[in-house]
Design an enzyme around this catalytic site. Structure first.
Site, PDB file in Angstrom:
ATOM      1  N   THR A 167      25.066  -2.188 -30.214  1.00 17.64           N
ATOM      2  CA  THR A 167      25.313  -0.997 -31.045  1.00 17.64           C
ATOM      3  C   THR A 167      24.591   0.254 -30.549  1.00 17.64           C
ATOM      4  O   THR A 167      23.502   0.167 -29.967  1.00 17.64           O
ATOM      5  CB  THR A 167      24.857  -1.274 -32.490  1.00 17.64           C
ATOM      6  OG1 THR A 167      24.849  -0.042 -33.224  1.00 17.64           O
ATOM      7  CG2 THR A 167      23.449  -1.848 -32.563  1.00 17.64           C
ATOM      8  N   GLU A 217      23.016   2.070 -32.422  1.00 11.08           N
ATOM      9  CA  GLU A 217      21.756   2.145 -33.165  1.00 11.08           C
ATOM     10  C   GLU A 217      20.570   1.748 -32.278  1.00 11.08           C
ATOM     11  O   GLU A 217      19.424   2.022 -32.623  1.00 11.08           O
ATOM     12  CB  GLU A 217      21.815   1.246 -34.403  1.00 11.08           C
ATOM     13  CG  GLU A 217      22.596   1.839 -35.556  1.00 11.08           C
ATOM     14  CD  GLU A 217      21.916   3.050 -36.188  1.00 11.08           C
ATOM     15  OE1 GLU A 217      20.739   2.951 -36.546  1.00 11.08           O
ATOM     16  OE2 GLU A 217      22.569   4.100 -36.310  1.00 11.08           O
ATOM     17  N   TYR A 265      17.433  -3.190 -38.218  1.00 12.50           N
ATOM     18  CA  TYR A 265      18.746  -3.548 -37.654  1.00 12.50           C
ATOM     19  C   TYR A 265      18.796  -3.231 -36.157  1.00 12.50           C
ATOM     20  O   TYR A 265      19.181  -4.072 -35.340  1.00 12.50           O
ATOM     21  CB  TYR A 265      19.849  -2.787 -38.402  1.00 12.50           C
ATOM     22  CG  TYR A 265      21.209  -2.855 -37.734  1.00 12.50           C
ATOM     23  CD1 TYR A 265      21.984  -4.004 -37.804  1.00 12.50           C
ATOM     24  CD2 TYR A 265      21.714  -1.762 -37.022  1.00 12.50           C
ATOM     25  CE1 TYR A 265      23.233  -4.067 -37.188  1.00 12.50           C
ATOM     26  CE2 TYR A 265      22.953  -1.817 -36.411  1.00 12.50           C
ATOM     27  CZ  TYR A 265      23.717  -2.966 -36.492  1.00 12.50           C
ATOM     28  OH  TYR A 265      24.937  -3.021 -35.875  1.00 12.50           O
ATOM     29  N   LYS A 305      19.171  -5.879 -33.104  1.00 12.12           N
ATOM     30  CA  LYS A 305      20.297  -5.793 -32.161  1.00 12.12           C
ATOM     31  C   LYS A 305      19.806  -5.685 -30.722  1.00 12.12           C
ATOM     32  O   LYS A 305      20.430  -6.202 -29.800  1.00 12.12           O
ATOM     33  CB  LYS A 305      21.177  -4.590 -32.509  1.00 12.12           C
ATOM     34  CG  LYS A 305      22.171  -4.851 -33.623  1.00 12.12           C
ATOM     35  CD  LYS A 305      23.326  -5.737 -33.159  1.00 12.12           C
ATOM     36  CE  LYS A 305      24.331  -5.973 -34.270  1.00 12.12           C
ATOM     37  NZ  LYS A 305      25.381  -6.932 -33.911  1.00 12.12           N
TER      38      LYS A 305
HETATM   39  P1  NAP Z   1      30.606  -6.051 -41.215  1.00 11.36           P
HETATM   40  O1  NAP Z   1      31.888  -5.543 -41.788  1.00 11.36           O
HETATM   41  O2  NAP Z   1      29.341  -5.783 -41.949  1.00 11.36           O
HETATM   42  O3  NAP Z   1      30.762  -7.625 -41.031  1.00 11.36           O
HETATM   43  C1  NAP Z   1      29.654  -8.451 -40.776  1.00 11.36           C
HETATM   44  C2  NAP Z   1      30.115  -9.898 -40.743  1.00 11.36           C
HETATM   45  O4  NAP Z   1      28.993 -10.743 -40.459  1.00 11.36           O
HETATM   46  C3  NAP Z   1      30.721 -10.399 -42.051  1.00 11.36           C
HETATM   47  O5  NAP Z   1      31.864 -11.157 -41.758  1.00 11.36           O
HETATM   48  C4  NAP Z   1      29.624 -11.298 -42.612  1.00 11.36           C
HETATM   49  O6  NAP Z   1      30.141 -12.364 -43.389  1.00 11.36           O
HETATM   50  C5  NAP Z   1      29.042 -11.871 -41.311  1.00 11.36           C
HETATM   51  N1  NAP Z   1      27.732 -12.463 -41.502  1.00 11.36           N
HETATM   52  C6  NAP Z   1      26.650 -11.920 -42.124  1.00 11.36           C
HETATM   53  N2  NAP Z   1      25.624 -12.802 -42.124  1.00 11.36           N
HETATM   54  C7  NAP Z   1      26.074 -13.928 -41.500  1.00 11.36           C
HETATM   55  C8  NAP Z   1      25.498 -15.184 -41.215  1.00 11.36           C
HETATM   56  N3  NAP Z   1      24.235 -15.497 -41.563  1.00 11.36           N
HETATM   57  N4  NAP Z   1      26.252 -16.112 -40.574  1.00 11.36           N
HETATM   58  C9  NAP Z   1      27.531 -15.844 -40.235  1.00 11.36           C
HETATM   59  N5  NAP Z   1      28.141 -14.664 -40.480  1.00 11.36           N
HETATM   60  C10 NAP Z   1      27.419 -13.718 -41.115  1.00 11.36           C
HETATM   61  O7  NAP Z   1      30.412  -5.521 -39.727  1.00 11.36           O
HETATM   62  P2  NAP Z   1      31.494  -4.828 -38.742  1.00 11.36           P
HETATM   63  O8  NAP Z   1      31.533  -3.387 -39.026  1.00 11.36           O
HETATM   64  O9  NAP Z   1      32.741  -5.634 -38.739  1.00 11.36           O
HETATM   65  O10 NAP Z   1      30.741  -4.978 -37.347  1.00 11.36           O
HETATM   66  C11 NAP Z   1      30.933  -6.125 -36.511  1.00 11.36           C
HETATM   67  C12 NAP Z   1      29.742  -6.268 -35.584  1.00 11.36           C
HETATM   68  O11 NAP Z   1      29.631  -5.118 -34.761  1.00 11.36           O
HETATM   69  C13 NAP Z   1      28.398  -6.411 -36.290  1.00 11.36           C
HETATM   70  O12 NAP Z   1      27.600  -7.269 -35.505  1.00 11.36           O
HETATM   71  C14 NAP Z   1      27.845  -5.004 -36.277  1.00 11.36           C
HETATM   72  O13 NAP Z   1      26.436  -5.046 -36.348  1.00 11.36           O
HETATM   73  C15 NAP Z   1      28.359  -4.509 -34.944  1.00 11.36           C
HETATM   74  N6  NAP Z   1      28.588  -3.074 -34.835  1.00 11.36           N
HETATM   75  C16 NAP Z   1      29.359  -2.425 -35.751  1.00 11.36           C
HETATM   76  C17 NAP Z   1      29.616  -1.076 -35.587  1.00 11.36           C
HETATM   77  C18 NAP Z   1      30.506  -0.329 -36.565  1.00 11.36           C
HETATM   78  O14 NAP Z   1      30.487   0.910 -36.538  1.00 11.36           O
HETATM   79  N7  NAP Z   1      31.297  -1.015 -37.369  1.00 11.36           N
HETATM   80  C19 NAP Z   1      29.104  -0.394 -34.481  1.00 11.36           C
HETATM   81  C20 NAP Z   1      28.338  -1.090 -33.553  1.00 11.36           C
HETATM   82  C21 NAP Z   1      28.103  -2.443 -33.730  1.00 11.36           C
HETATM   83  P3  NAP Z   1      30.066 -12.469 -45.014  1.00 11.36           P
HETATM   84  O15 NAP Z   1      31.468 -12.304 -45.487  1.00 11.36           O
HETATM   85  O16 NAP Z   1      29.582 -13.850 -45.239  1.00 11.36           O
HETATM   86  O17 NAP Z   1      29.111 -11.425 -45.497  1.00 11.36           O
HETATM   87  O1  F7E Z   2      25.497   5.646 -42.280  1.00  6.47           O
HETATM   88  C1  F7E Z   2      24.063   8.549 -43.902  1.00  6.47           C
HETATM   89  C2  F7E Z   2      23.141   7.509 -43.317  1.00  6.47           C
HETATM   90  O2  F7E Z   2      25.663   3.334 -43.188  1.00  6.47           O
HETATM   91  C3  F7E Z   2      25.896   6.759 -41.511  1.00  6.47           C
HETATM   92  C4  F7E Z   2      26.912   0.383 -38.936  1.00  6.47           C
HETATM   93  O3  F7E Z   2      28.223  -0.061 -38.713  1.00  6.47           O
HETATM   94  O4  F7E Z   2      27.155   2.210 -37.396  1.00  6.47           O
HETATM   95  C5  F7E Z   2      26.836   1.885 -38.741  1.00  6.47           C
HETATM   96  O5  F7E Z   2      25.526   2.312 -39.058  1.00  6.47           O
HETATM   97  C6  F7E Z   2      25.000   7.941 -41.858  1.00  6.47           C
HETATM   98  C7  F7E Z   2      23.512   7.636 -41.847  1.00  6.47           C
HETATM   99  O6  F7E Z   2      26.385   3.842 -40.799  1.00  6.47           O
HETATM  100  C8  F7E Z   2      24.785   7.669 -47.329  1.00  6.47           C
HETATM  101  O7  F7E Z   2      21.783   7.792 -43.618  1.00  6.47           O
HETATM  102  C9  F7E Z   2      24.182   9.435 -46.245  1.00  6.47           C
HETATM  103  O8  F7E Z   2      22.846   8.721 -41.270  1.00  6.47           O
HETATM  104  O9  F7E Z   2      27.784   4.599 -42.643  1.00  6.47           O
HETATM  105  P1  F7E Z   2      26.375   4.300 -42.321  1.00  6.47           P
HETATM  106  P2  F7E Z   2      25.224   3.742 -39.714  1.00  6.47           P
HETATM  107  O10 F7E Z   2      23.890   3.672 -40.335  1.00  6.47           O
HETATM  108  O11 F7E Z   2      25.455   4.823 -38.709  1.00  6.47           O
HETATM  109  C10 F7E Z   2      26.282   1.649 -36.413  1.00  6.47           C
HETATM  110  C11 F7E Z   2      26.755   2.062 -35.038  1.00  6.47           C
HETATM  111  C12 F7E Z   2      26.112   0.182 -36.571  1.00  6.47           C
HETATM  112  O12 F7E Z   2      25.910  -0.546 -35.599  1.00  6.47           O
HETATM  113  C13 F7E Z   2      25.956  -0.325 -37.966  1.00  6.47           C
HETATM  114  O13 F7E Z   2      26.226  -1.724 -38.032  1.00  6.47           O
HETATM  115  O14 F7E Z   2      25.298   8.326 -43.202  1.00  6.47           O
HETATM  116  N1  F7E Z   2      24.314   8.445 -45.344  1.00  6.47           N
HETATM  117  N2  F7E Z   2      24.467   8.999 -47.471  1.00  6.47           N
HETATM  118  C14 F7E Z   2      24.692   7.331 -45.980  1.00  6.47           C
HETATM  119  N3  F7E Z   2      24.967   6.094 -45.531  1.00  6.47           N
HETATM  120  C15 F7E Z   2      25.361   5.164 -46.433  1.00  6.47           C
HETATM  121  N4  F7E Z   2      25.662   3.920 -46.004  1.00  6.47           N
HETATM  122  N5  F7E Z   2      25.443   5.454 -47.777  1.00  6.47           N
HETATM  123  C16 F7E Z   2      25.180   6.704 -48.284  1.00  6.47           C
HETATM  124  O15 F7E Z   2      25.265   6.927 -49.489  1.00  6.47           O
END
Ligand code: NAP
Ligand code: F7E
Length: 339
Positions: free
Chosen positions: A131, A133, A159, A163
Site C-alpha cells: 500500500t 500508506e 496499519y 503492511k
Molecule cells: P477491505 O474491503 O477492508 O477487505 C478486507 C478483507 O480482509 C475482508 O474480506 C475481511 O474479511 C478480510 N479479513 C480481515 N481480517 C481477516 C483475517 N483475520 N483472516 C482472513 N481475512 C480477513 O479491503 P480492500 O479495500 O478490499 O483492500 C484489499 C487489500 O488491499 C487489503 O489488504 C488492503 O490493506 C490493501 N489495500 C487497499 C487499498 C484500497 O485503497 N482499497 C490500497 C492499498 C492496499 P471479513 O469479511 O471477515 O471482515
Molecule cells: O481516509 C480522512 C482520513 O479511511 C482517507 C485504505 O484502503 O487507502 C485507504 O486508507 C482520508 C484520511 O483511507 C474521515 O483521515 C476525514 O486522510 O478513506 P480513508 P486511507 O486512510 O487513505 C490506503 C491506500 C490503504 O491501504 C488503506 O487500506 O480521509 N478522513 N474524515 C476520514 N477518513 C475516514 N475513514 N472517515 C472519516 O470520517
C-alpha cells in the site's frame, strides 16, 4: 486436434472485501476457478457474497491461523494466490494495533510460509497487497511525479507499519526461496463495493441519504488531506497483470493525480445539484487520527511501461459513479420502506 489448456485456479483472501469482489469477478470472467478464503464460521457477509458472486467456492479460515491456510491450499491447489485479506482501515489500526500486526503483518508470513512448506514454492504465484500508506506522506519531495517503487518508506500508522512488514517479508521470500511473489503498492482505490467506513463511500452514502431526506449532515475528520484516488475495477486488473509477467517484482498502481477530501465533497454534492457542501458537513475530532498522511501521489509509469496497465476511470467519473450507485440503492430502499 484442439489442445485444451487446463483451467487456472486462484485462491483469494479478503474475498468479502472491496477488492475481493472486483477481483473474483475479473478472474471468473477470464475463466478461472475462484476459491475465496472466508473468515469465521458464520461470516455475516457470506450470504451477500454467495448471492452476488455464486461462482466463488468458499473455504473457511483465518490469516492468523496457519493451519487453515495450509488446508485452503490443499483444497484449492491454486496457480495464483491473491493475499488481499487484512485489517485495512487506518483509523481502526490505531485502536487495535496488536491485532493489525497479527493479521495485516504476520498474516502475510503465514501465507508465504504455508505456500512454501506445502511444496508449492515453484508452482504457486503470489500477489501481496502492499500500500501507499507505507510511504506515509512525510518524505513527499517529488512534486509533479509522485512516489515510485524506489521512494523511501515512512509509515505513519500501525496499519502502514504492519503492511511494511508484509512487504519486506514478501520480498524476502522472493529473494530467499526464488518464489514468484509480486507486491502491488496500490494507492487508494474506491468504487461501489467500498466499505462505508472509508471516507469516499461515507460521503457518497451520506449524499444519497441527504438527497432522500434521511439525514441532514455528515460528520468527518480532517478535510485537507489529499489522496490519489482511482477506481478499484481498474486496479484489480493490475494485480492480475503482475502475476502474468515473466518476473516477480514490485509495482506502483496509481492515477498520478491527487485531490483533497474537499475536492471529493464538491463533486459529490454537485452530483445532487448542491453547489456548496459546507452546510452538510460537520467536523468531529473522533474521525481524526493520531498521525495523518497529508498527501499521497503515485507514479504508475513502471506498471504502464512494463505491464501495459492503464487506469481508465478518472476522478470526476469515479465520484459520479459512486454517488449514482448510492442514489439508486438508497432510493430503492426508501421506496420499499414507504410501501
Ligand atoms: P477491505 O474491503 O477492508 O477487505 C478486507 C478483507 O480482509 C475482508 O474480506 C475481511 O474479511 C478480510 N479479513 C480481515 N481480517 C481477516 C483475517 N483475520 N483472516 C482472513 N481475512 C480477513 O479491503 P480492500 O479495500 O478490499 O483492500 C484489499 C487489500 O488491499 C487489503 O489488504 C488492503 O490493506 C490493501 N489495500 C487497499 C487499498 C484500497 O485503497 N482499497 C490500497 C492499498 C492496499 P471479513 O469479511 O471477515 O471482515
Ligand atoms: O481516509 C480522512 C482520513 O479511511 C482517507 C485504505 O484502503 O487507502 C485507504 O486508507 C482520508 C484520511 O483511507 C474521515 O483521515 C476525514 O486522510 O478513506 P480513508 P486511507 O486512510 O487513505 C490506503 C491506500 C490503504 O491501504 C488503506 O487500506 O480521509 N478522513 N474524515 C476520514 N477518513 C475516514 N475513514 N472517515 C472519516 O470520517
Amino acid at each position: 486436434m484442439q489442445v485444451m489448456t487446463p483451467q487456472k485456479v486462484a485462491l483469494v483472501t479478503g474475498i468479502t472485501g472491496q477488492d475481493g469482489k472486483h477481483l473474483s469477478t475479473f478472474l471468473h470472467d477470464k475463466g478461472y476457478l475462484v476459491y475465496g478464503f472466508i473468515r469465521g464460521q458464520n461470516n455475516p457477509r457470506r450470504a451477500e457474497l454467495e448471492a452476488s458472486h455464486p461462482f466463488v467456492k468458499m473455504i473457511e479460515g483465518d490469516l492468523t491461523d496457519p493451519t487453515s491456510i495450509v488446508q485452503a491450499l490443499e483444497v484449492a491447489n491454486p496457480d495464483e494466490v491473491y493475499n488481499l485479506g487484512a485489517i485495512s482501515h487506518v483509523g481502526y489500526s490505531f485502536k487495535n494495533p496488536s491485532l493489525t500486526a497479527e493479521v495485516t503483518g504476520k498474516g502475510v508470513l503465514n501465507v508465504l510460509e504455508s505456500v512454501r512448506i506445502t511444496g508449492r514454492a515453484e508452482k504457486t504465484r503470489i500477489y501481496q497487497a502492499s500500500t501507499s500508506e507505507m510511504f506515509g506522506g512525510l518524505d513527499y519531495n517529488r512534486p509533479g511525479t509522485g512516489y515510485n517503487e524506489d521512494s523511501l518508506f515512512h509509515p505513519r500508522s500501525p496499519y502502514g507499519v504492519a503492511k511494511l512488514y508484509g512487504h519486506w517479508t514478501a520480498k524476502n521470500y522472493r529473494e530467499s526461496y526464488g518464489m514468484f511473489v509480486s507486491c502491488g503498492i496500490l494507492f487508494n482505490h474506491e468504487g461501489e463495493h467500498r466499505g462505508v467506513e472509508f471516507v469516499t463511500r461515507k460521503i457518497t452514502h451520506a449524499v444519497a441519504r441527504i438527497k432522500y431526506g434521511l439525514q441532514e449532515y455528515v460528520e468527518l475528520g480532517d478535510l485537507w488531506p489529499k489522496r490519489d484516488w482511482g477506481y478499484a475495477g481498474d486496479f484489480v486488473k493490475g494485480m492480475w497483470l503482475m502475476l502474468q509477467h515473466t518476473e516477480p517484482d514490485d509495482f506502483v498502481l496509481a492515477t498520478g493525480e491527487t485531490h483533497s477530501i474537499e475536492d471529493f465533497l464538491a463533486l459529490a454534492f454537485a452530483e445532487i445539484g448542491e453547489s456548496d457542501w459546507r452546510p452538510y458537513v460537520r467536523q468531529n475530532p473522533a474521525f481524526m487520527r493520531p498521525a495523518e498522511v497529508d498527501i499521497l501521489l503515485g507514479d504508475p509509469s513502471k506498471a504502464e511501461r512494463v505491464l501495459g496497465w492503464h487506469r481508465e476511470v478518472d476522478f470526476p467519473t469515479l465520484v459520479s459513479r459512486m454517488v449514482q450507485h448510492d442514489l439508486a440503492r438508497v432510493g430503492v430502499a426508501t421506496e420499499a420502506s414507504r410501501g
